[in-house]
Design a protein around this motif. Sequence first.
Motif, mmCIF file in Angstrom:
data_model
loop_
_atom_site.group_PDB
_atom_site.id
_atom_site.type_symbol
_atom_site.label_atom_id
_atom_site.label_comp_id
_atom_site.label_asym_id
_atom_site.label_seq_id
_atom_site.Cartn_x
_atom_site.Cartn_y
_atom_site.Cartn_z
ATOM 1 N N GLU A 77 5.329 35.016 -28.105
ATOM 2 C CA GLU A 77 5.946 35.016 -29.157
ATOM 3 C C GLU A 77 5.903 33.704 -30.174
ATOM 4 O O GLU A 77 5.509 33.721 -31.065
ATOM 5 N N ARG A 78 5.805 32.405 -29.100
ATOM 6 C CA ARG A 78 5.713 31.308 -29.951
ATOM 7 C C ARG A 78 4.160 31.061 -30.614
ATOM 8 O O ARG A 78 4.111 30.590 -31.401
ATOM 9 N N ARG A 79 3.210 31.470 -29.900
ATOM 10 C CA ARG A 79 1.780 31.648 -30.292
ATOM 11 C C ARG A 79 1.614 32.540 -31.422
ATOM 12 O O ARG A 79 1.265 32.267 -32.432
ATOM 13 N N ILE A 80 2.509 33.917 -31.407
ATOM 14 C CA ILE A 80 2.177 34.557 -32.688
ATOM 15 C C ILE A 80 3.186 33.913 -33.934
ATOM 16 O O ILE A 80 2.543 33.844 -35.236
ATOM 17 N N ASN A 81 4.086 33.509 -33.595
ATOM 18 C CA ASN A 81 5.002 32.826 -34.744
ATOM 19 C C ASN A 81 4.171 31.599 -35.199
ATOM 20 O O ASN A 81 4.187 31.347 -36.508
ATOM 21 N N GLY A 82 3.380 30.722 -34.503
ATOM 22 C CA GLY A 82 2.401 29.657 -34.677
ATOM 23 C C GLY A 82 1.312 30.303 -35.734
ATOM 24 O O GLY A 82 0.912 29.852 -36.937
ATOM 25 N N LEU A 83 0.766 31.348 -35.427
ATOM 26 C CA LEU A 83 -0.461 32.010 -36.072
ATOM 27 C C LEU A 83 0.236 32.588 -37.376
ATOM 28 O O LEU A 83 -0.215 32.358 -38.508
ATOM 29 N N GLY A 84 1.625 32.845 -37.532
ATOM 30 C CA GLY A 84 2.138 33.573 -38.821
ATOM 31 C C GLY A 84 2.497 32.504 -39.713
ATOM 32 O O GLY A 84 2.360 32.736 -40.944
ATOM 33 N N SER A 85 2.882 31.287 -39.119
ATOM 34 C CA SER A 85 3.387 30.350 -39.917
ATOM 35 C C SER A 85 2.376 29.131 -40.350
ATOM 36 O O SER A 85 2.699 28.375 -41.118
ATOM 37 N N GLY A 86 1.132 29.376 -39.824
ATOM 38 C CA GLY A 86 0.084 28.459 -40.100
ATOM 39 C C GLY A 86 0.164 27.081 -39.407
ATOM 40 O O GLY A 86 -0.573 26.239 -39.640
ATOM 41 N N HIS A 87 1.116 26.813 -38.377
ATOM 42 C CA HIS A 87 1.063 25.733 -37.536
ATOM 43 C C HIS A 87 0.671 26.175 -36.326
ATOM 44 O O HIS A 87 1.177 25.363 -35.139
ATOM 45 N N ASP A 88 -0.196 26.785 -36.046
ATOM 46 C CA ASP A 88 -0.849 27.181 -34.726
ATOM 47 C C ASP A 88 -1.541 25.900 -33.995
ATOM 48 O O ASP A 88 -2.234 25.181 -34.919
ATOM 49 N N SER A 89 -1.306 25.658 -32.614
ATOM 50 C CA SER A 89 -1.834 24.409 -32.105
ATOM 51 C C SER A 89 -3.502 24.704 -32.038
ATOM 52 O O SER A 89 -3.995 25.946 -31.657
ATOM 53 N N GLU A 90 -4.114 23.857 -32.158
ATOM 54 C CA GLU A 90 -5.740 23.716 -31.792
ATOM 55 C C GLU A 90 -6.157 24.067 -30.437
ATOM 56 O O GLU A 90 -6.984 24.794 -30.102
ATOM 57 N N ARG A 91 -5.326 23.565 -29.667
ATOM 58 C CA ARG A 91 -5.546 23.875 -28.146
ATOM 59 C C ARG A 91 -5.044 25.158 -27.573
ATOM 60 O O ARG A 91 -3.937 25.458 -27.944
ATOM 61 N N PRO A 92 -5.980 26.033 -27.019
ATOM 62 C CA PRO A 92 -5.571 27.400 -26.443
ATOM 63 C C PRO A 92 -4.588 27.196 -25.585
ATOM 64 O O PRO A 92 -4.449 26.333 -24.707
ATOM 65 N N VAL A 93 -3.450 28.028 -25.697
ATOM 66 C CA VAL A 93 -2.613 28.383 -24.683
ATOM 67 C C VAL A 93 -2.819 29.156 -23.704
ATOM 68 O O VAL A 93 -3.351 30.273 -23.839
ATOM 69 N N VAL A 94 -2.654 28.510 -22.578
ATOM 70 C CA VAL A 94 -2.984 29.447 -21.196
ATOM 71 C C VAL A 94 -1.758 30.156 -20.733
ATOM 72 O O VAL A 94 -0.710 29.687 -20.365
ATOM 73 N N ILE A 95 -1.732 31.478 -20.918
ATOM 74 C CA ILE A 95 -0.600 32.390 -20.422
ATOM 75 C C ILE A 95 -0.452 32.534 -19.085
ATOM 76 O O ILE A 95 -1.697 33.054 -18.295
ATOM 77 N N LYS A 96 0.271 32.344 -18.270
ATOM 78 C CA LYS A 96 0.490 32.329 -16.771
ATOM 79 C C LYS A 96 1.360 33.872 -16.592
ATOM 80 O O LYS A 96 2.700 33.733 -16.951
ATOM 81 N N GLY A 97 0.777 34.851 -16.113
ATOM 82 C CA GLY A 97 1.805 35.829 -16.007
ATOM 83 C C GLY A 97 1.032 37.150 -15.534
ATOM 84 O O GLY A 97 -0.288 37.019 -15.043
ATOM 85 N N PRO A 98 1.421 38.437 -15.742
ATOM 86 C CA PRO A 98 0.690 39.422 -15.338
ATOM 87 C C PRO A 98 -0.645 39.772 -16.167
ATOM 88 O O PRO A 98 -0.584 39.061 -16.989
#
Length: 509
Positions: free
Chosen positions: A209-230
């Motif tokens: 959700e935070r990643r999607i909000n970042g993409l939508g608001s234009g404030h996405d982090s340049e470093r890829p986010v590693v998702i830990k889960g299923p």
Amino acid sequence: MASTVSRRWRPRSLPQLVLMAFLVVMLPIAVLMFQAGQALSELSELADVSARQAVDQTRRARTLTNLAVEMERSARQYAVLENPDLMKIYADKASAFRELLDAQARLLGEGDPRVSELKGTLSELERMPEMSVAQVSSHLGDFGPFSIQASGLLNSTRELVDARIEGIRARATQVKSQLWWQTAALVSISLMLMLFFTWLIIRPIRQLERRINGLGSGHDSERPVVIKGPAELVQLGERLNWLSMRLDELEEQKQQFLRHMSHELKTPLASIREGTGLLIDEVAGPLSPHQAEILGLLDDSSKELQKLIEQLLDYNLLQHNQGLERSRFDVHEVFKEVLAKHRLALEKKGMKVHLPPASLSWDADRPRTGRILDNLISNAIAYGEDGGDLWLRARKERRQLVIEVANSGEPIADKDRDHLFKPFYQGAVKRKGPLKGSGIGLSVAADSARAQFGQLVLIDDTRADVCFRLTLPTLARSLPSGEGREHDLPPGTHVANDDHPSLPPIHTT
């Protein structure tokens, strides 16, 4: 390597994680149910055994009392009748009494004083078969205490049964308390496990959700986010990383396109401005006043175009610059400035401009308000009827400034109404004139209205075929100024003062 090790303990899919969470959370509850069953089984067995023992022991104590009575009866009958068979019966009764008393003594314990007294008395009474009739008669008085002692033994048995019942009750209370503590502990463990697995499931979802909000608001982090889960959520996170890279590539392509396009536009514009400047300086010959006026308009338009190109070069800066340039201005002066820009187009179309007779001062962002009016008036001229009417209205309504730009001509189709303010959308009605529209003017106007916390909508008007209404909230106290004042419009523009500045009741679409 660390990523591989960290993935080994995790389920491979979301259903597996949910199933494992369900099983682990249910495990403490299953343990609680098992322990409760064991405790209830223990209490049930204890109560059953105690009940049987209580019945047997009470029955045996009552039998001893009855045997004591029967022994006394046989002895008395023997003393009267002197029948040896009666004494034989007495001996059998005494032997049976001895067996039951020994069994009862094992229950009550040899240390019980009532058992000891009863055994002593019984030992003396067991010697009666060896006595003569006279001796038996002399010992008949011993049966009174003997019966009393047998009755006391029955009371001791009852007290023992009551003590066992109290023990069962105490054990039941203990088991109940123990079950409550176990229930509290195991349910707490289940709740903590539920929270833990909920966190395991919700954490990657919140990361997404935070990643999607970042993409939508234009404030996405340049470093890829590693998702830990299923695996499904991890794969979705990888797709979002890919989407982020694609958006960065598209943004870079857009910036490159804007830089190249702006550069390409500035080259012919420089030639136009240079040629216009030479003509204004009368290098090619003297100019008539009308020609000089037209060249002045061309020079002003080229300057405005250069300004727009420079703004286009700073597109990103403009996108993030949402500050308002608040100032107090006369709305009718803005009307005149915008109309002056479109004087040649109005003359060519032969349109009649209608202005209200009173001016109005307001506090707002004048550049943005002028940009909105410029787009609306430009559209009204481009799509309006040749020789038709153009209405410009301004009024104060409930602490709001209401501006309406209406024109006669072909109405906007119903299918286009919901898409008018979308960028690059062009409706079914074709633009009139030498220039083809880009479909972005109304979008820019709507954005400028929202930047001022206002609204731009298309409304129905009984007197005009197309009418746009701009509503701007008050930023400071606004007061009308001047009444019935003449407006200095560009020469050649026909102005008709309306008797009624506001329209009849209308409905917003």
